[in-house]
Design an enzyme around this catalytic site. Structure first.
Site, PDB file in Angstrom:
ATOM      1  N   LEU A  87      -4.227  60.725   7.487  1.00 36.46           N
ATOM      2  CA  LEU A  87      -3.093  60.901   7.823  1.00 36.46           C
ATOM      3  C   LEU A  87      -3.641  61.971   9.351  1.00 36.46           C
ATOM      4  O   LEU A  87      -2.699  61.935   9.575  1.00 36.46           O
ATOM      5  CB  LEU A  87      -2.187  61.227   7.107  1.00 36.46           C
ATOM      6  CG  LEU A  87      -0.940  59.957   6.345  1.00 36.46           C
ATOM      7  CD1 LEU A  87       0.255  60.412   5.436  1.00 36.46           C
ATOM      8  CD2 LEU A  87      -1.935  58.950   6.576  1.00 36.46           C
ATOM      9  N   HIS A 106      -5.159  49.868   8.080  1.00 34.64           N
ATOM     10  CA  HIS A 106      -3.912  50.375   8.520  1.00 34.64           C
ATOM     11  C   HIS A 106      -2.861  49.034   7.906  1.00 34.64           C
ATOM     12  O   HIS A 106      -3.682  47.823   8.252  1.00 34.64           O
ATOM     13  CB  HIS A 106      -4.367  50.316   9.460  1.00 34.64           C
ATOM     14  CG  HIS A 106      -3.042  50.999  10.030  1.00 34.64           C
ATOM     15  ND1 HIS A 106      -2.403  52.140  10.904  1.00 34.64           N
ATOM     16  CD2 HIS A 106      -1.755  49.822  11.201  1.00 34.64           C
ATOM     17  CE1 HIS A 106      -0.283  51.825  11.462  1.00 34.64           C
ATOM     18  NE2 HIS A 106      -0.555  50.785  11.333  1.00 34.64           N
ATOM     19  N   ASP A 147      -6.594  54.625  15.027  1.00 32.27           N
ATOM     20  CA  ASP A 147      -6.203  53.145  14.616  1.00 32.27           C
ATOM     21  C   ASP A 147      -6.970  51.939  15.933  1.00 32.27           C
ATOM     22  O   ASP A 147      -6.270  51.427  16.319  1.00 32.27           O
ATOM     23  CB  ASP A 147      -4.245  52.753  14.701  1.00 32.27           C
ATOM     24  CG  ASP A 147      -3.326  53.440  13.878  1.00 32.27           C
ATOM     25  OD1 ASP A 147      -3.981  53.316  12.187  1.00 32.27           O
ATOM     26  OD2 ASP A 147      -2.320  54.017  13.628  1.00 32.27           O
TER      27      ASP A 147
HETATM   28  C1  GAR Z   1      -1.634  52.337   2.813  1.00 36.26           C
HETATM   29  O1  GAR Z   1      -0.662  51.487   3.024  1.00 36.26           O
HETATM   30  C2  GAR Z   1      -2.411  52.794   3.810  1.00 36.26           C
HETATM   31  O2  GAR Z   1      -3.263  51.796   4.281  1.00 36.26           O
HETATM   32  C3  GAR Z   1      -1.673  53.173   4.563  1.00 36.26           C
HETATM   33  O3  GAR Z   1      -1.438  55.261   3.831  1.00 36.26           O
HETATM   34  C4  GAR Z   1      -1.603  54.178   2.100  1.00 36.26           C
HETATM   35  C5  GAR Z   1      -1.949  54.627   1.641  1.00 36.26           C
HETATM   36  O4  GAR Z   1      -1.609  54.084  -0.287  1.00 36.26           O
HETATM   37  N1  GAR Z   1      -2.128  53.946   5.546  1.00 36.26           N
HETATM   38  C6  GAR Z   1      -1.662  54.340   7.021  1.00 36.26           C
HETATM   39  O5  GAR Z   1      -0.317  54.003   7.438  1.00 36.26           O
HETATM   40  C7  GAR Z   1      -2.501  54.778   8.201  1.00 36.26           C
HETATM   41  N2  GAR Z   1      -2.300  54.900   9.276  1.00 36.26           N
HETATM   42  P1  GAR Z   1      -2.400  55.151  -1.131  1.00 36.26           P
HETATM   43  O6  GAR Z   1      -2.619  56.736  -0.847  1.00 36.26           O
HETATM   44  O7  GAR Z   1      -2.139  54.155  -2.651  1.00 36.26           O
HETATM   45  O8  GAR Z   1      -4.066  54.361  -0.515  1.00 36.26           O
END
Ligand code: GAR
Length: 194
Positions: A87, A106, A147
């Site tokens: 993030l 994303h 993004d």
């Molecule tokens: C995922 O859904 C990813 O797409 C999102 O964070 C989550 C992490 O999940 N990323 C974003 O929102 C980036 N803007 P995880 O820790 O279980 O892999």
């Protein structure tokens, strides 16, 4: 043939990072060389340690320091970066060194529902609030803006009337786990042939 060595960057629970590490664990040309997180409480740390993958826990000052990240990745001979629920904004000097070699995922169909502050459940809440009938995932290359880099692939799922943030999160996560490693693999294979 020399293997591609990936660094996985994570801020959250790391389910995508673990899925990617499992996918490439016996791969002939791709391996995970480093796990990096700015979240000392991430449950993924212990799992990566058990897999004997080097783990680096950094603070947000280090995460904003391009030279720190460049030195870290070069010490582990990393050639590609995979953001998996990471993030922090990637410093531009780091993007310059790893130009077109940083992947991100994303949890929505960019360019909609992206940008600063749009991550995780906030994205699903915004999709539901907007009354969308479909959502999905975007896998893209990273540039200096949240993004906005070149899209490599998108995959869709339906948003049904009775979906909640949690049911939509599960649908999107299934797409992420099914496709993120495969798109990384395909992109690296294409690079090998240019
Ligand atoms: C995922 O859904 C990813 O797409 C999102 O964070 C989550 C992490 O999940 N990323 C974003 O929102 C980036 N803007 P995880 O820790 O279980 O892999």
């Amino acid at each position: 043939m020399k293997k591609h060595r990936l660094a996985l960057f994570v801020s959250g629970t790391g389910s995508n990072a673990l899925n990617i590490a499992t996918y490439f664990s016996q791969h002939h040309s791709i391996e995970i060389g480093l796990f990096v997180t700015n979240n000392a409480a991430s449950p993924a740390i212990q799992v990566f340690q058990r897999m004997d993958i080097p783990c680096e826990i950094m603070d947000n000052t280090q995460a904003a320091d391009g030279n720190f990240l460049i030195d870290l990745c070069s010490a582990h001979t990393i050639d590609h970066i995979v953001l998996a629920g990471y993030l922090r904004l990637i410093p531009s000097s780091f993007i310059h060194v790893f130009n077109s070699r940083i992947f991100n995922i994303h949890p929505a169909l960019l360019p909609n529902f992206g940008g600063k502050g749009m991550y995780g459940s906030r994205v699903h809440a915004a999709v539901l609030e907007a009354g969308e009938v479909e959502s999905g995932i975007t896998i893209h290359l990273v540039n200096e803006h949240f993004d906005e880099g070149r899209t490599l692939a998108q995959f869709h799922c339906s948003v049904d009337q009775n979906d909640t943030i949690e049911t939509l999160r599960v649908k999107v996560q299934q797409l992420e786990h099914a496709h993120y490693p495969v798109v990384i693999e395909q992109t690296l294979n294409l690079e090998n042939h240019v």
